[in-house]
Design an enzyme around this catalytic site. Structure first.
Site, mmCIF file in Angstrom:
data_model
loop_
_atom_site.group_PDB
_atom_site.id
_atom_site.type_symbol
_atom_site.label_atom_id
_atom_site.label_comp_id
_atom_site.label_asym_id
_atom_site.label_seq_id
_atom_site.Cartn_x
_atom_site.Cartn_y
_atom_site.Cartn_z
ATOM 1 N N ARG A 90 1.029 -1.058 -0.128
ATOM 2 C CA ARG A 90 -0.111 0.074 0.134
ATOM 3 C C ARG A 90 0.857 1.255 -0.015
ATOM 4 N NH1 ARG A 90 -5.387 -0.764 1.401
ATOM 5 N NH2 ARG A 90 -5.705 -2.983 2.067
ATOM 6 N N HIS A 108 12.553 -2.659 -2.289
ATOM 7 C CA HIS A 108 11.700 -2.891 -3.477
ATOM 8 C C HIS A 108 12.529 -3.541 -4.430
ATOM 9 C CE1 HIS A 108 9.029 -1.715 -6.840
ATOM 10 N NE2 HIS A 108 10.379 -1.638 -7.540
ATOM 11 N N GLU A 142 6.357 9.854 -3.121
ATOM 12 C CA GLU A 142 6.354 9.327 -4.429
ATOM 13 C C GLU A 142 6.421 7.735 -4.261
ATOM 14 O OE1 GLU A 142 8.824 11.183 -7.515
ATOM 15 O OE2 GLU A 142 9.257 12.563 -5.787
ATOM 16 N N LEU A 143 5.655 6.962 -5.284
ATOM 17 C CA LEU A 143 5.750 5.677 -5.200
ATOM 18 C C LEU A 143 7.174 5.181 -5.328
ATOM 19 C CD1 LEU A 143 4.239 2.652 -4.857
ATOM 20 C CD2 LEU A 143 3.923 2.837 -7.235
HETATM 21 C C1 GAR Z 1 9.571 -8.597 -1.985
HETATM 22 O O1 GAR Z 1 10.145 -9.094 -3.316
HETATM 23 C C2 GAR Z 1 9.528 -6.900 -1.872
HETATM 24 O O2 GAR Z 1 10.751 -6.392 -2.516
HETATM 25 C C3 GAR Z 1 8.342 -6.700 -2.819
HETATM 26 O O3 GAR Z 1 7.385 -7.537 -2.479
HETATM 27 C C4 GAR Z 1 8.080 -8.893 -2.141
HETATM 28 C C5 GAR Z 1 7.793 -9.242 -0.570
HETATM 29 O O4 GAR Z 1 8.053 -10.600 -0.346
HETATM 30 N N1 GAR Z 1 7.972 -5.295 -2.552
HETATM 31 C C6 GAR Z 1 7.329 -4.533 -3.581
HETATM 32 O O5 GAR Z 1 7.531 -4.982 -4.492
HETATM 33 C C7 GAR Z 1 7.177 -3.139 -3.156
HETATM 34 N N2 GAR Z 1 7.068 -2.293 -3.813
HETATM 35 P P1 GAR Z 1 8.148 -11.123 1.084
HETATM 36 O O6 GAR Z 1 6.705 -10.999 1.564
HETATM 37 O O7 GAR Z 1 8.259 -12.483 1.041
HETATM 38 O O8 GAR Z 1 9.246 -10.157 1.991
#
Ligand code: GAR
Length: 216
Positions: A90, A108, A142-143
């Site tokens: 979010r 990220h 910013e996102l």
């Molecule tokens: C991870 O790859 C994280 O970098 C990404 O979600 C995944 C969560 O994995 N986050 C994003 O894309 C944020 N924009 P996890 O729940 O196993 O930590």
């Protein structure tokens, strides 16, 4: 330093933090985990390791403002000094960020500013990038932007699929996120505009720049 971790799903980055704290590599504690998803596997990890957690559902609040206020209240109640977004899907408002000025960080799965938003690994593959990676950064309005604390790069090979690439990137996520938290908890992270400097860090070594000081 007390940290709070916000999650939405699997929680493998949360696990990397739990492991680093349990191994004594980072001082302080994970004071609270908040999940916005009642079925997140991250909750199982909290139960298994005795980490305090709360499930805060967006649909239980009439507005985003109220939803975020509840999260701020819970985090402040636990005296959280750093909020870590570990797969929290979010976008937080200015009001939330103002409650923890320059004390909200995010992981990220790309080298930002490339491939912001959802499915960053697929974006990198579809783009035909030859190198991608992961970033820990301070959260701004910013996102997937804001001052970069640490990045690691990962080569993309012709055989890579979204799954194989995600897995390769994730291995580095699990190293750079605890490292960033450790640096902040040691008071070594200074921000000058967009630029973050980590006092005493050794720079210039790939794939992780600056170098990891411990094997997380
Ligand atoms: C991870 O790859 C994280 O970098 C990404 O979600 C995944 C969560 O994995 N986050 C994003 O894309 C944020 N924009 P996890 O729940 O196993 O930590």
């Amino acid at each position: 330093m007390n940290i709070g971790v916000l999650v939405s799903g699997r929680g493998s980055n949360l696990q990397a933090l739990i492991d680093a704290y349990k191994a004594g590599k980072i001082e302080g504690s994970i004071a609270l985990v908040i999940s916005d998803n009642p079925n997140a596997y991250a909750i199982e990890r909290c139960k298994r390791h005795g980490i305090p957690y709360q499930i805060v559902l967006r649909q239980d609040f009439t507005s985003k403002k109220d939803f975020e206020r509840e999260m701020v209240r819970l985090l402040k109640e636990r005296e959280v000094e750093l909020v870590v977004l570990a797969g929290f899907m979010r976008v937080l408002s200015k009001e939330f960020l103002d409650a923890f000025p320059m004390r909200v960080i995010n992981i990220h799965p790309s080298l930002i500013p490339a491939f912001q938003g959802l499915n960053a690994q697929k974006q990198a593959l579809d783009y035909g990038a030859k190198i991608t990676g992961c970033t820990v950064h301070f959260v701004s309005q910013e996102l997937d932007n804001g001052p970069v604390i640490i990045q690691a790069c990962v080569p993309i090979t012709p055989e890579d699929t979204e799954d194989s690439l995600s897995e390769k990137i994730l291995k580095f996520e699990h190293k750079i996120l605890p490292q960033a938290v450790k640096w902040i908890s040691e008071g070594r992270v200074k921000i000058d505009g967009r630029k973050v400097v980590v006092e005493g860090a050794v720079y210039g070594t790939l794939p992780v720049n600056p170098m990891l000081e411990y094997s997380f």
